[in-house]
Design an enzyme around this catalytic site. Structure first.
Site, PDB file in Angstrom:
ATOM      1  N   LYS A 148       0.926  -1.175  -0.021  1.00 21.28           N
ATOM      2  CA  LYS A 148      -0.186   0.041   0.083  1.00 21.28           C
ATOM      3  C   LYS A 148       0.851   1.343   0.040  1.00 21.28           C
ATOM      4  O   LYS A 148       0.538   2.323  -0.689  1.00 21.28           O
ATOM      5  CB  LYS A 148      -1.038  -0.080   1.145  1.00 21.28           C
ATOM      6  CG  LYS A 148      -2.117  -0.874   1.163  1.00 21.28           C
ATOM      7  CD  LYS A 148      -2.772  -0.999   2.504  1.00 21.28           C
ATOM      8  CE  LYS A 148      -3.952  -0.123   2.338  1.00 21.28           C
ATOM      9  NZ  LYS A 148      -5.155  -0.356   3.331  1.00 21.28           N
TER      10      LYS A 148
ATOM     11  N   ASN B  17      -4.927   2.068  -1.907  1.00 20.26           N
ATOM     12  CA  ASN B  17      -5.482   0.495  -1.682  1.00 20.26           C
ATOM     13  C   ASN B  17      -6.262   0.206  -3.145  1.00 20.26           C
ATOM     14  O   ASN B  17      -6.762  -0.931  -3.236  1.00 20.26           O
ATOM     15  CB  ASN B  17      -6.395   0.344  -0.736  1.00 20.26           C
ATOM     16  CG  ASN B  17      -7.874   1.184  -0.794  1.00 20.26           C
ATOM     17  OD1 ASN B  17      -8.045   2.125  -1.760  1.00 20.26           O
ATOM     18  ND2 ASN B  17      -8.947   0.711  -0.287  1.00 20.26           N
TER      19      ASN B  17
ATOM     20  N   ASP C 193     -10.190   3.746   1.614  1.00 19.96           N
ATOM     21  CA  ASP C 193     -10.489   3.237   3.060  1.00 19.96           C
ATOM     22  C   ASP C 193     -10.914   4.558   3.861  1.00 19.96           C
ATOM     23  O   ASP C 193     -12.116   3.994   4.647  1.00 19.96           O
ATOM     24  CB  ASP C 193      -9.199   3.075   3.710  1.00 19.96           C
ATOM     25  CG  ASP C 193      -8.451   1.608   3.230  1.00 19.96           C
ATOM     26  OD1 ASP C 193      -9.180   0.958   2.953  1.00 19.96           O
ATOM     27  OD2 ASP C 193      -7.274   1.604   3.229  1.00 19.96           O
TER      28      ASP C 193
ATOM     29  N   ALA D   5      -1.736   4.738  16.129  1.00 21.15           N
ATOM     30  CA  ALA D   5      -1.342   5.697  15.358  1.00 21.15           C
ATOM     31  C   ALA D   5      -0.529   5.286  14.080  1.00 21.15           C
ATOM     32  O   ALA D   5       0.476   5.619  13.681  1.00 21.15           O
ATOM     33  CB  ALA D   5      -0.482   6.661  16.146  1.00 21.15           C
TER      34      ALA D   5
ATOM     35  N   GLY E 287      -0.817   2.813  10.036  1.00 20.48           N
ATOM     36  CA  GLY E 287      -1.406   3.132   8.909  1.00 20.48           C
ATOM     37  C   GLY E 287      -3.023   3.175   8.952  1.00 20.48           C
ATOM     38  O   GLY E 287      -3.408   4.090   8.180  1.00 20.48           O
TER      39      GLY E 287
ATOM     40  N   GLY F 296     -15.398  -3.468  12.114  1.00 22.70           N
ATOM     41  CA  GLY F 296     -14.740  -2.970  10.855  1.00 22.70           C
ATOM     42  C   GLY F 296     -15.411  -3.471   9.381  1.00 22.70           C
ATOM     43  O   GLY F 296     -14.874  -2.968   8.477  1.00 22.70           O
TER      44      GLY F 296
HETATM   45  P1  ATR Z   1      -1.896  -0.783  10.834  1.00 25.62           P
HETATM   46  O1  ATR Z   1      -1.470  -0.575   9.420  1.00 25.62           O
HETATM   47  O2  ATR Z   1      -3.018  -1.719  10.971  1.00 25.62           O
HETATM   48  O3  ATR Z   1      -2.480   0.397  11.444  1.00 25.62           O
HETATM   49  P2  ATR Z   1       0.647  -0.597  12.278  1.00 25.62           P
HETATM   50  O4  ATR Z   1       0.784   0.561  11.453  1.00 25.62           O
HETATM   51  O5  ATR Z   1       1.528  -1.666  12.471  1.00 25.62           O
HETATM   52  O6  ATR Z   1      -0.770  -1.366  11.726  1.00 25.62           O
HETATM   53  O7  ATR Z   1      -0.192   0.029  13.773  1.00 25.62           O
HETATM   54  C1  ATR Z   1      -0.383  -0.771  14.937  1.00 25.62           C
HETATM   55  C2  ATR Z   1      -0.807   0.048  15.862  1.00 25.62           C
HETATM   56  O8  ATR Z   1      -1.350  -0.887  17.069  1.00 25.62           O
HETATM   57  C3  ATR Z   1      -0.090   1.141  16.430  1.00 25.62           C
HETATM   58  O9  ATR Z   1      -0.607   2.373  16.934  1.00 25.62           O
HETATM   59  C4  ATR Z   1       0.591   0.263  17.657  1.00 25.62           C
HETATM   60  O10 ATR Z   1       1.209   1.086  18.476  1.00 25.62           O
HETATM   61  P3  ATR Z   1       2.847   1.652  18.626  1.00 25.62           P
HETATM   62  O11 ATR Z   1       2.970   2.697  17.547  1.00 25.62           O
HETATM   63  O12 ATR Z   1       3.073   2.217  20.084  1.00 25.62           O
HETATM   64  O13 ATR Z   1       3.551   0.433  18.197  1.00 25.62           O
HETATM   65  C5  ATR Z   1      -0.503  -0.313  18.226  1.00 25.62           C
HETATM   66  N1  ATR Z   1      -0.383  -1.502  19.024  1.00 25.62           N
HETATM   67  C6  ATR Z   1       0.177  -2.673  18.569  1.00 25.62           C
HETATM   68  N2  ATR Z   1       0.322  -3.595  19.490  1.00 25.62           N
HETATM   69  C7  ATR Z   1      -0.011  -2.886  20.722  1.00 25.62           C
HETATM   70  C8  ATR Z   1       0.388  -2.924  22.143  1.00 25.62           C
HETATM   71  N3  ATR Z   1       0.653  -4.291  22.731  1.00 25.62           N
HETATM   72  N4  ATR Z   1      -0.005  -2.137  23.096  1.00 25.62           N
HETATM   73  C9  ATR Z   1      -0.669  -1.026  22.680  1.00 25.62           C
HETATM   74  N5  ATR Z   1      -0.660  -0.567  21.339  1.00 25.62           N
HETATM   75  C10 ATR Z   1      -0.328  -1.480  20.297  1.00 25.62           C
END
Ligand code: ATR
Length: 284
Positions: free
Chosen positions: A70, A91, A106, A133, A135, A247
């Site tokens: 993406k 996407n 999206d 925070a 993608g 979702g």
């Molecule tokens: P996507 O593209 O699906 O948004 P991503 O970019 O990997 O996936 O983002 C995952 C999100 O879940 C992030 O906000 C991540 O927090 P961090 O930026 O601190 O890594 C959050 N996340 C994943 N595992 C987590 C956990 N165990 N506790 C809190 N936040 C978590």
């Protein structure tokens, strides 16, 4: 049934085997009466450019892009729509008579679903709390800005990521906070809408520190996760009688928007939603 007149659509990803998009697009073809087939293509990262370049040669109408393509496609396509540019991800790729255009559906899928799920909750006029925070949060923030939500609070475990997201996407209305403490508590109690964009819940994990007993009665709760169908976060909302949605509606509405880009026909959303819901609730 594939015929000599079938037009080809698809998704490029790696992996693609778990995608719900093929049955979803089969349903779109049924509801529009169009002769389209939607093919999952496993495309490895080093082949993405070649695979995109082949779309005009093969007269493929368009493809979705999923993990891990993406973001990298932004550099590869000659034309990228402003929304995709801002969200930082494509996407949907459409083959317009040989010219490839990259878009992102999206945000519009999310916004259309929010409006369908919560038509009378008044969330547009209140602050929204966004958890995560990554993608997915980028598309959500873009959509909520489009909706004119007055304040966007982004809470993330890694606060710096929330801060750079706010700076990039909503410097005027946004605020970045850590995923704990007094700031989070006050954001929960003021929000008209709370959206989980983190991956927490995919393996049935709860969201630590999120206590929904503090919210207003009408606060809408949205979780981008649809598999599992009900995360612990949504279960909490259900136990409190809060309006809530997973979702799946966003998935179907972003897919419908892509289908409309490729074919010029707007598929019906409701029968597709129903079919996928049945499939997710009873995978056997
Ligand atoms: P996507 O593209 O699906 O948004 P991503 O970019 O990997 O996936 O983002 C995952 C999100 O879940 C992030 O906000 C991540 O927090 P961090 O930026 O601190 O890594 C959050 N996340 C994943 N595992 C987590 C956990 N165990 N506790 C809190 N936040 C978590």
């Amino acid at each position: 049934m594939i015929s000599g007149r079938s037009q080809v659509l698809g998704v490029f990803g790696d992996p693609v085997s778990h995608s719900l998009s093929p049955p979803m697009h089969a349903e779109f073809a049924r509801s529009t009466g169009m002769d389209t087939v939607y093919v999952p293509f496993r495309v490895q990262p080093h082949h993405l450019e070649t695979a995109l370049g082949a779309l005009p040669a093969l007269s493929i109408l368009g493809v979705n892009l999923t993990v891990p393509h993406k973001e990298s496609a932004l550099q590869l396509l000659p034309e990228v729509a402003p929304a995709a540019q801002q969200i930082g991800a494509i996407n949907t790729v459409t083959n317009r008579a040989g010219d490839l255009v990259g878009e992102n559906t999206d945000a519009e899928g999310f916004l259309a679903d929010l409006r369908a799920q919560f038509p009378e909750q008044g969330w547009e006029g209140k602050p929204t709390l966004i958890l995560g925070a990554g993608g997915a949060a980028r598309a959500v923030i873009y959509a909520l800005r489009q909706a004119g939500v007055p304040r966007l609070v982004v809470a993330n475990r890694t606060w710096e990521k929330a801060r750079s997201l706010v700076e990039a996407l909503c410097p005027d209305t946004g605020e970045a906070i850590p995923m704990e403490g007094a700031g989070l508590e006050s954001a929960i109690s003021q929000a008209g809408l709370i959206v989980n964009t983190t991956s927490l819940g995919l393996k049935a994990e709860a969201l630590p520190g999120i206590d929904l007993t503090r919210v207003h009665a009408g606060t809408a709760i949205y979780d981008l996760i649809y598999n599992p169908f009900e995360t612990p976060f949504l279960r909490q909302a259900k136990d409190l009688g809060l309006p809530r949605a997973n979702g799946l509606g966003m998935l179907v509405r972003q897919g419908a928007a892509s289908y409309a880009r490729w074919t010029g026909r707007q598929p019906m959303v409701a029968p597709t939603l129903e079919r996928l819901r049945d499939q997710l609730k009873d995978p056997g």
